[in-house]
Design a protein around this motif. Structure first.
Motif, short mmCIF file in Angstrom:
data_model
loop_
_atom_site.label_atom_id
_atom_site.label_comp_id
_atom_site.label_asym_id
_atom_site.label_seq_id
_atom_site.Cartn_x
_atom_site.Cartn_y
_atom_site.Cartn_z
N UNK A 52 -14.29 1.15 -26.24
CA UNK A 52 -12.93 1.61 -26.53
C UNK A 52 -11.89 0.60 -26.07
N UNK A 53 -12.28 -0.42 -25.34
CA UNK A 53 -11.32 -1.41 -24.89
C UNK A 53 -10.95 -2.40 -25.98
N UNK A 54 -11.72 -2.45 -27.04
CA UNK A 54 -11.46 -3.39 -28.13
C UNK A 54 -11.51 -2.64 -29.45
N UNK A 55 -10.36 -2.10 -29.92
CA UNK A 55 -10.36 -1.35 -31.16
C UNK A 55 -10.81 -2.21 -32.34
N UNK A 56 -11.28 -1.53 -33.37
CA UNK A 56 -11.73 -2.25 -34.56
C UNK A 56 -10.54 -2.76 -35.35
N UNK A 57 -10.79 -3.65 -36.27
CA UNK A 57 -9.73 -4.16 -37.13
C UNK A 57 -8.89 -5.19 -36.41
N UNK A 58 -7.63 -5.26 -36.80
CA UNK A 58 -6.75 -6.30 -36.27
C UNK A 58 -5.72 -5.75 -35.29
N UNK A 59 -5.88 -4.51 -34.87
CA UNK A 59 -4.94 -3.93 -33.91
C UNK A 59 -5.08 -4.60 -32.55
N UNK A 60 -3.98 -4.66 -31.78
CA UNK A 60 -4.08 -5.21 -30.43
C UNK A 60 -4.85 -4.25 -29.52
N UNK A 61 -5.25 -4.71 -28.34
CA UNK A 61 -5.96 -3.82 -27.40
C UNK A 61 -5.11 -2.61 -27.04
N UNK A 62 -5.77 -1.53 -26.65
CA UNK A 62 -5.08 -0.29 -26.28
C UNK A 62 -4.18 -0.52 -25.08
N UNK A 63 -2.99 0.08 -25.06
CA UNK A 63 -2.14 0.07 -23.88
C UNK A 63 -2.76 1.02 -22.85
N UNK A 64 -3.12 2.21 -23.30
CA UNK A 64 -3.86 3.17 -22.49
C UNK A 64 -5.11 3.52 -23.28
N UNK A 65 -6.26 3.31 -22.70
CA UNK A 65 -7.51 3.58 -23.40
C UNK A 65 -7.65 5.08 -23.63
N UNK A 66 -7.76 5.51 -24.89
CA UNK A 66 -7.91 6.94 -25.17
C UNK A 66 -9.30 7.44 -24.79
N UNK A 67 -9.46 8.76 -24.68
CA UNK A 67 -10.80 9.27 -24.40
C UNK A 67 -11.74 8.95 -25.56
N UNK A 68 -13.00 8.90 -25.26
CA UNK A 68 -14.01 8.68 -26.30
C UNK A 68 -14.03 9.86 -27.26
N UNK A 69 -14.18 9.61 -28.56
CA UNK A 69 -14.34 10.73 -29.50
C UNK A 69 -15.47 11.66 -29.10
#
Length: 94
Positions: free
Chosen positions: A5-22
């Protein structure tokens, strides 16, 4: 955890706050119906991740693996979107 979850897919930047796992939150959606759709050719998330989500979601979930589909945001076809719309209308209502 099956996906970093620290490295989202695609071209989005890293999470500011890591969301909970699905996997941690999907079970909280019940009892409303839930449709989980996974492309058989999804290169971002393995089929085992989808299967784990289905198990965690519980019996209110409907699961579809779509043959030939990659990651949805890049490959959802008009017929698939129509099928999802029909499921929504039939399951949840207009």
């Amino acid at each position: 955890m099956l996906v970093d979850r620290g490295a989202p897919t695609g071209t989005r930047p890293p999470w500011v706050t890591v969301p909970p796992s699905p996997l941690e939150v999907v079970g909280a959606i019940a009892p409303p119906p839930l449709l989980l759709v996974h492309g058989e050719r999804d290169a971002d998330f393995p089929l085992e991740h989808f299967r784990a989500l289905v198990r965690a979601a519980g019996p209110s979930a409907t699961a579809w693996v779509v043959p030939g589909l990659g990651h949805a945001e890049n490959g959802a076809t008009a017929p698939l979107v129509e099928q999802i719309g029909r499921w929504t209308s039939e399951t949840i209502g207009p």
